[in-house]
Write an enzyme that holds these catalytic residues in place. Structure first.
Site, short mmCIF file in Angstrom:
data_model
loop_
_atom_site.label_atom_id
_atom_site.label_comp_id
_atom_site.label_asym_id
_atom_site.label_seq_id
_atom_site.Cartn_x
_atom_site.Cartn_y
_atom_site.Cartn_z
N ASP A 42 2.50 -60.00 -27.54
CA ASP A 42 3.70 -60.70 -27.98
C ASP A 42 4.26 -61.49 -26.81
O ASP A 42 4.16 -61.04 -25.65
CB ASP A 42 4.74 -59.70 -28.49
N THR A 98 4.79 -67.61 -40.02
CA THR A 98 4.47 -68.88 -40.68
C THR A 98 5.66 -69.25 -41.57
O THR A 98 5.55 -69.25 -42.80
CB THR A 98 3.18 -68.77 -41.51
N ARG A 161 4.07 -53.85 -48.24
CA ARG A 161 5.46 -53.90 -48.70
C ARG A 161 6.35 -53.29 -47.63
O ARG A 161 6.06 -52.19 -47.13
CB ARG A 161 5.61 -53.11 -50.00
N PHE A 256 7.09 -54.14 -60.57
CA PHE A 256 7.75 -55.46 -60.60
C PHE A 256 8.31 -55.77 -61.98
O PHE A 256 8.28 -56.92 -62.43
CB PHE A 256 6.79 -56.56 -60.13
N LEU A 257 8.85 -54.74 -62.63
CA LEU A 257 9.52 -54.94 -63.92
C LEU A 257 11.01 -54.60 -63.82
O LEU A 257 11.65 -54.42 -64.85
CB LEU A 257 8.87 -54.07 -65.00
N GLU A 258 11.55 -54.49 -62.62
CA GLU A 258 12.95 -54.12 -62.46
C GLU A 258 13.83 -55.37 -62.46
O GLU A 258 13.65 -56.26 -61.62
CB GLU A 258 13.17 -53.35 -61.16
N GLY A 264 13.47 -61.79 -53.25
CA GLY A 264 13.65 -62.38 -51.92
C GLY A 264 12.75 -61.71 -50.92
O GLY A 264 11.65 -61.29 -51.24
N CYS A 267 8.50 -62.79 -47.86
CA CYS A 267 7.26 -63.34 -48.42
C CYS A 267 7.46 -64.22 -49.65
O CYS A 267 7.08 -65.39 -49.65
CB CYS A 267 6.30 -62.20 -48.77
N LYS A 270 9.15 -67.91 -49.42
CA LYS A 270 8.39 -68.93 -48.68
C LYS A 270 7.02 -69.16 -49.29
O LYS A 270 6.49 -70.29 -49.26
CB LYS A 270 8.27 -68.56 -47.20
#
Length: 445
Positions: A42, A98, A161, A256-258, A264, A267, A270
């Site tokens: 880094d 990125t 995640r 991903f049904l909530e 946001g 990931c 963008k």
């Protein structure tokens, strides 16, 4: 295509990871735990020194422990000189920012800068791997930049995640590796052989496309659910029951049904914009994805109107002089990440309407620059309720379910909670003397 990888994995490999953010540090620490020798690089010298002491300031379960174990075992090191580290690399992972540039395209400045820095220092037969989410064609672009016939370029997108990154790395649904050199693709895939995950070996462009296609599908799925939630409110249906009924269909699945305040994080915003830009450049019209992005913006506006209505000032009215207590600002529970947080976006919109916000989030310290001019952060969830016209739950931290809601009701000037995550039990709040307003469900109390 899916296939078994070769026997290249029987040896530990010398791996260099460029970048020590969520993806880079998780990648480095987990590869070290698989037995490889890893150096994480880094440009931030102070950060490198801190990590070398085992100090991890990213809020990510199990990550500090993995870093400490790697250092103790002598398999994980940290350095500030990318060029020097690259001299001993068999595989170099580029885990660099990125960000979205003006117009929505991914900014590859950091990726190209590091590639240029290490170009002349890479050993023959090494592989440079993009782990960052990059536009289709980036591997070919890096190949031209490196200008090394003896160095291969591969794409190995991450599917981590936040809040479960270590678990996701060590328990992947699949490993995707793409390169125009089949041998290089197999060599990279072999690094993960101990995980026993399905492996997709393909060309570089297809691997790069996998990440965008996956993330944009998830964003579209979330926007769809939020639209269905709004329709449920209009028709008297319950979105929680609707999504449960949908989720048992194996073609759809439960994830991903909530319904919520919008999607946001670092990931999805963008990546959707980047794919739209790629499509535009290719001369392809993508109205489905455009609708998902526009729907997400509209969802945040809908939440603000719901808050105004719950406070009794009217859907489109000013919130000037209205004090609100905010529960959660991070983009999801279990993280301290505010990047493109829908919670923060809603909070900002409430302030734009004139509201005064007092907020609590167990993952935040209070010195985050993103909070300036938006909310006063306090260290006790009960302090947000004092003299507030209502509470707005924006992030679904588990501990919010066990708050003393009777105590909170007694502190509020307006005993109403707008639960943008459908996270709380409406009956618990009703018994505490509070009104509950959710997303896609009938009000309670």
């Amino acid at each position: 295509m899916s296939r078994e990888v070769g026997v290249w994995v029987v040896f530990a490999r010398r791996i260099i990871v460029m970048g020590t953010g969520y993806v880079g540090l998780t990648t480095g620490a987990c590869l070290a735990s698989l037995g490889h020798r890893v150096v994480c690089c880094d440009v931030d010298v102070v950060k490198v020194e801190r990590l070398a002491r085992g100090e991890v300031r990213i809020l990510e379960p199990d990550l500090p422990e993995r870093v400490a174990e790697g250092i103790a075992a002598g398999r994980l090191e940290f350095a500030s000189s990318a060029a020097a580290a690259a001299e001993e690399a068999e595989v170099v992972f580029l885990c660099l920012p990125t960000p979205m540039s003006t117009g929505g395209a991914a900014d590859l400045t950091a990726v190209e800068s590091v590639a240029g820095e290490i170009r002349g220092r890479l050993p023959a037969a090494s592989v440079v791997v993009t782990k960052s989410t990059v536009p289709v064609g980036t591997a070919a672009r890096l190949g031209r930049l490196l200008d090394r016939d003896d160095v291969a370029v591969a794409s190995n997108p991450e599917f981590l995640r936040e809040g479960s990154a270590v678990h996701d790395f060590l328990n992947p649904d699949r490993i995707v590796v793409g390169s125009d050199s089949p041998d290089a693709a197999e060599r990279v895939a072999a690094l993960y052989a101990r995980l026993g995950a399905p492996t997709v070996l393909t060309d570089a462009a297809s691997a790069e496309m996998v990440k965008y296609a996956a993330n944009c599908f998830l964003a579209t799925k979330l926007s769809y659910v939020n639209a269905i939630a709004e329709l449920c409110e209009l028709l008297g249906a319950n979105i929680t029951d609707v999504t449960e009924g949908m989720g048992y269909d194996r073609r759809i699945g439960q994830s991903f049904l909530e319904a919520g305040p919008g999607w946001g994080g670092s990931c999805l915003p963008k990546d959707t914009r980047a794919l739209l830009r790629v499509a535009e450049t290719a001369g392809f019209d993508f109205p489905l994805l455009e609708a998902a992005v526009n729907g997400n913006t509209r969802q945040r506006e809908q939440v603000v109107s719901k808050v105004a209505d719950a406070c009794g000032v009217g859907v489109e009215s000013s919130l000037s002089g209205v004090r609100l207590g905010i529960l959660g600002l991070a983009f999801k529970a279990g993280t301290d990440d505010l990047r493109d947080s829908p919670a923060l976006a809603v909070a900002r919109a409430l302030v734009d309407r004139g509201a005064e916000l007092i907020a609590y989030d167990p993952g935040l310290r209070g010195d985050e620059p993103e909070l300036a001019g938006i909310a006063t952060l306090v260290d006790d969830p009960y302090r947000v309720a004092k003299e507030a016209a209502g509470l707005v739950l924006l992030t679904g931290w588990p501990e919010f379910r066990t708050l003393d809601w009777s105590r909170l009701a007694g502190m509020l000037r307006g005993p109403v909670v707008v639960d943008t995550r459908n996270h709380l039990d409406p009956d618990v709040l009703r018994r505490a003397g509070m009104s509950w307003r959710g997303i896609g469900r009938a009000p309670v109390g």
